[in-house]
Design a protein around this motif. Sequence first.
Motif, PDB file in Angstrom:
ATOM      1  N   TRP A  51      -3.019   0.865  22.463  1.00 44.57           N
ATOM      2  CA  TRP A  51      -3.120   1.311  21.801  1.00 44.57           C
ATOM      3  C   TRP A  51      -4.150   1.208  20.343  1.00 44.57           C
ATOM      4  O   TRP A  51      -4.031   1.823  19.025  1.00 44.57           O
ATOM      5  CB  TRP A  51      -1.759   2.882  21.352  1.00 44.57           C
ATOM      6  N   LEU A  52      -3.108   0.438  20.245  1.00 42.61           N
ATOM      7  CA  LEU A  52      -3.242  -1.005  19.296  1.00 42.61           C
ATOM      8  C   LEU A  52      -5.216  -1.174  19.089  1.00 42.61           C
ATOM      9  O   LEU A  52      -5.186  -0.779  17.362  1.00 42.61           O
ATOM     10  CB  LEU A  52      -3.102  -2.402  18.852  1.00 42.61           C
ATOM     11  N   LEU A  53      -5.496  -1.110  20.051  1.00 42.17           N
ATOM     12  CA  LEU A  53      -7.421  -1.575  19.953  1.00 42.17           C
ATOM     13  C   LEU A  53      -7.693  -0.496  19.829  1.00 42.17           C
ATOM     14  O   LEU A  53      -8.827  -0.168  18.622  1.00 42.17           O
ATOM     15  CB  LEU A  53      -7.676  -1.474  21.004  1.00 42.17           C
ATOM     16  N   ASP A  54      -7.219   1.011  19.903  1.00 47.27           N
ATOM     17  CA  ASP A  54      -7.667   2.773  19.127  1.00 47.27           C
ATOM     18  C   ASP A  54      -7.514   2.676  18.232  1.00 47.27           C
ATOM     19  O   ASP A  54      -7.929   2.971  17.328  1.00 47.27           O
ATOM     20  CB  ASP A  54      -6.712   3.180  20.100  1.00 47.27           C
ATOM     21  N   ALA A  55      -6.241   2.418  17.868  1.00 44.15           N
ATOM     22  CA  ALA A  55      -6.363   2.459  16.261  1.00 44.15           C
ATOM     23  C   ALA A  55      -7.090   1.210  15.238  1.00 44.15           C
ATOM     24  O   ALA A  55      -7.415   1.963  14.311  1.00 44.15           O
ATOM     25  CB  ALA A  55      -4.867   2.691  16.083  1.00 44.15           C
ATOM     26  N   GLY A  56      -7.361   0.288  15.751  1.00 40.58           N
ATOM     27  CA  GLY A  56      -8.545  -0.536  15.610  1.00 40.58           C
ATOM     28  C   GLY A  56      -9.538   0.182  14.905  1.00 40.58           C
ATOM     29  O   GLY A  56     -10.363   0.493  13.769  1.00 40.58           O
ATOM     30  N   TYR A  57      -9.770   0.646  15.963  1.00 38.72           N
ATOM     31  CA  TYR A  57     -11.444   1.535  16.330  1.00 38.72           C
ATOM     32  C   TYR A  57     -11.559   2.343  15.480  1.00 38.72           C
ATOM     33  O   TYR A  57     -12.408   2.715  14.720  1.00 38.72           O
ATOM     34  CB  TYR A  57     -11.668   1.792  17.948  1.00 38.72           C
ATOM     35  N   ALA A  58     -10.104   3.602  15.738  1.00 41.37           N
ATOM     36  CA  ALA A  58     -10.202   4.364  14.733  1.00 41.37           C
ATOM     37  C   ALA A  58     -10.288   4.857  12.762  1.00 41.37           C
ATOM     38  O   ALA A  58     -11.216   5.096  12.317  1.00 41.37           O
ATOM     39  CB  ALA A  58      -9.041   5.242  15.182  1.00 41.37           C
ATOM     40  N   LEU A  59      -9.793   3.198  12.990  1.00 37.61           N
ATOM     41  CA  LEU A  59      -9.728   2.873  10.863  1.00 37.61           C
ATOM     42  C   LEU A  59     -10.747   2.134  10.742  1.00 37.61           C
ATOM     43  O   LEU A  59     -11.524   2.750   9.554  1.00 37.61           O
ATOM     44  CB  LEU A  59      -8.171   2.072  10.833  1.00 37.61           C
ATOM     45  N   VAL A  60     -11.435   1.318  11.558  1.00 36.35           N
ATOM     46  CA  VAL A  60     -12.905   0.981  10.962  1.00 36.35           C
ATOM     47  C   VAL A  60     -13.943   2.306  11.344  1.00 36.35           C
ATOM     48  O   VAL A  60     -14.727   2.308  10.196  1.00 36.35           O
ATOM     49  CB  VAL A  60     -13.544  -0.235  12.182  1.00 36.35           C
ATOM     50  N   ALA A  61     -13.680   2.595  12.180  1.00 34.65           N
ATOM     51  CA  ALA A  61     -14.718   4.530  11.743  1.00 34.65           C
ATOM     52  C   ALA A  61     -14.484   4.976  10.660  1.00 34.65           C
ATOM     53  O   ALA A  61     -15.878   5.648  10.108  1.00 34.65           O
ATOM     54  CB  ALA A  61     -14.628   4.947  13.150  1.00 34.65           C
ATOM     55  N   PHE A  62     -13.303   5.389  10.929  1.00 36.31           N
ATOM     56  CA  PHE A  62     -12.757   5.741   8.663  1.00 36.31           C
ATOM     57  C   PHE A  62     -13.177   5.146   7.900  1.00 36.31           C
ATOM     58  O   PHE A  62     -14.075   5.777   7.870  1.00 36.31           O
ATOM     59  CB  PHE A  62     -11.052   5.855   9.388  1.00 36.31           C
ATOM     60  N   ALA A  63     -13.188   3.872   7.965  1.00 33.76           N
ATOM     61  CA  ALA A  63     -13.805   3.464   7.252  1.00 33.76           C
ATOM     62  C   ALA A  63     -14.996   3.603   6.246  1.00 33.76           C
ATOM     63  O   ALA A  63     -15.606   3.550   5.308  1.00 33.76           O
ATOM     64  CB  ALA A  63     -13.529   1.854   6.930  1.00 33.76           C
ATOM     65  N   VAL A  64     -15.841   3.188   7.694  1.00 32.39           N
ATOM     66  CA  VAL A  64     -17.401   3.818   7.476  1.00 32.39           C
ATOM     67  C   VAL A  64     -18.039   5.045   7.171  1.00 32.39           C
ATOM     68  O   VAL A  64     -18.931   5.348   5.974  1.00 32.39           O
ATOM     69  CB  VAL A  64     -18.082   3.577   8.869  1.00 32.39           C
ATOM     70  N   LEU A  65     -17.058   5.648   7.332  1.00 35.36           N
ATOM     71  CA  LEU A  65     -17.503   7.348   7.238  1.00 35.36           C
ATOM     72  C   LEU A  65     -16.889   7.442   5.636  1.00 35.36           C
ATOM     73  O   LEU A  65     -17.708   8.029   5.012  1.00 35.36           O
ATOM     74  CB  LEU A  65     -16.437   8.273   7.977  1.00 35.36           C
ATOM     75  N   ALA A  66     -15.968   6.837   4.860  1.00 36.05           N
ATOM     76  CA  ALA A  66     -15.936   6.718   3.580  1.00 36.05           C
ATOM     77  C   ALA A  66     -16.422   6.284   2.575  1.00 36.05           C
ATOM     78  O   ALA A  66     -16.414   6.740   1.526  1.00 36.05           O
ATOM     79  CB  ALA A  66     -14.071   6.619   3.836  1.00 36.05           C
ATOM     80  N   ALA A  67     -16.778   5.308   3.311  1.00 37.49           N
ATOM     81  CA  ALA A  67     -17.767   3.857   1.976  1.00 37.49           C
ATOM     82  C   ALA A  67     -19.050   5.352   2.264  1.00 37.49           C
ATOM     83  O   ALA A  67     -19.927   4.684   1.336  1.00 37.49           O
ATOM     84  CB  ALA A  67     -17.984   3.090   3.091  1.00 37.49           C
ATOM     85  N   GLN A  68     -19.586   5.771   3.587  1.00 35.22           N
ATOM     86  CA  GLN A  68     -20.760   6.465   3.630  1.00 35.22           C
ATOM     87  C   GLN A  68     -20.281   8.155   2.409  1.00 35.22           C
ATOM     88  O   GLN A  68     -21.453   8.426   2.379  1.00 35.22           O
ATOM     89  CB  GLN A  68     -21.216   7.008   4.653  1.00 35.22           C
TER      90      GLN A  68
END
Length: 441
Positions: A51-68
């Motif tokens: 679950w930690l890897l899942d959450a890390g992936y989700a957070l990074v992808a979410f941050a990329v969406l926000a930055a865009q």
Amino acid sequence: MSMTDPAVAQPWPLAAGNPGLRVRRQVGGWVLPAVDFVVLLLLIPVAGANWLLDAGYALVAFAVLAAQGQHRLRICLRVSDQLPQLAVAAGAPLVMLLPWLSGGAVLLTGASAFAGLAVARGGLYAVLRGGYRRGILGEPTLIVGSDPLAGEIAEMAAEHPEFGLRPRLLERPGELAEVVAAQRITRVLVCGDGPDLVTAIRAARPLPADVCVVPRLHELGMALPRAGLDEIWGVPLIPLRRFGHGRAGELIKRGTDVVLSGLMLLVFGPLLLVLTAVVALGGRDRAFFRQVRVTRAGRISEVIKLRTVDGDVGQTWAVTADQCTALGRWLRGTHLDELPQLINVLRGDMSLVGPRPERPYYAVRFGREIPCYEDRHRVRGGMTGWAQVQGLHGDTSIPDRVRFDNQYVEYWSPWWDAVIVARTAGIVLRAGLRRAHRCGK
């Protein structure tokens, strides 16, 4: 006729507490980001991961969406315009999964995230469009401008309820901030240009309203990413940046100022003590020179510098070399006389980077004579700034300074601050080396 005329200025029904407005604001504020995050966190089959890897992936992808800027709710709800950005957001964080997963699992993760984001947004947009057409959802919208295009856009918005806009015209831009606050406006569409309109929009930027500008030649294709544009019935709209104009940007900038000014005082403190002692031993009764300057929102603050001039220069615009002591000329040439302003930054009177604060007499004078001069005061004054690293200091063009200062305020980012600080350090270092070279001859 202005929207604030008594015959026109009636509150929107939604502004009086209609649930539709509350739902719309929730969608614009957090429902769209929440949908993205749920999809990323729960609908990604990361084979063999925890679950930690899942959450890390989700957070990074979410941050990329926000930055865009993909968490801004568009007027034109068309998923196809956003597919390239969704693909980037789903694909960029895959690098972090490579050490842990096989190639097939990584590809499956990226494909699932991309498909989930696209389908979830498509479903959300369909629900919103249905709510708009039925009048369940909608938002009060100001269309600012007096040219024919403003009237045409108001008609488009009224004839196409799927955009969710409840339009009113505002012909007097000076009333923009007041009307946005009083009528709880959530969208502002701007037609036209001019310094008065620019100043009015800048005054309304801190308010919670999404602002889009109609390009002057909107019939021509612009070299901007389609996902960064919006539109209403074939008329392109350019959204204005929100980052840096709200509370979050202010907190980031202030936090950076506190940390960096504290570190710089620790590093340069010994040098400042030595310079202070040398200035005091030079025969002057006070080593520090204090001068009142105008900073953010027209507030007055006292700026501290090392004394470089004997006597009072009064309202003199620029200090000449013959007015300075020999040490003062060296301090001014290397800009080391401004080191005490780190104390101003730490106290919150100034920022490390920002428009250089001016004396009240000149601030009032330039405010009367130069368009948009007072717009510089939207942020704290700075020790250095975008105008200064262009060489615009001392006896140089004030309109040019205003242009660069306002550009900095509009496009502020932590990265830009870092660039300006680095360039300032380079300027100071080169000035010091030149003066050392001259002394060695």
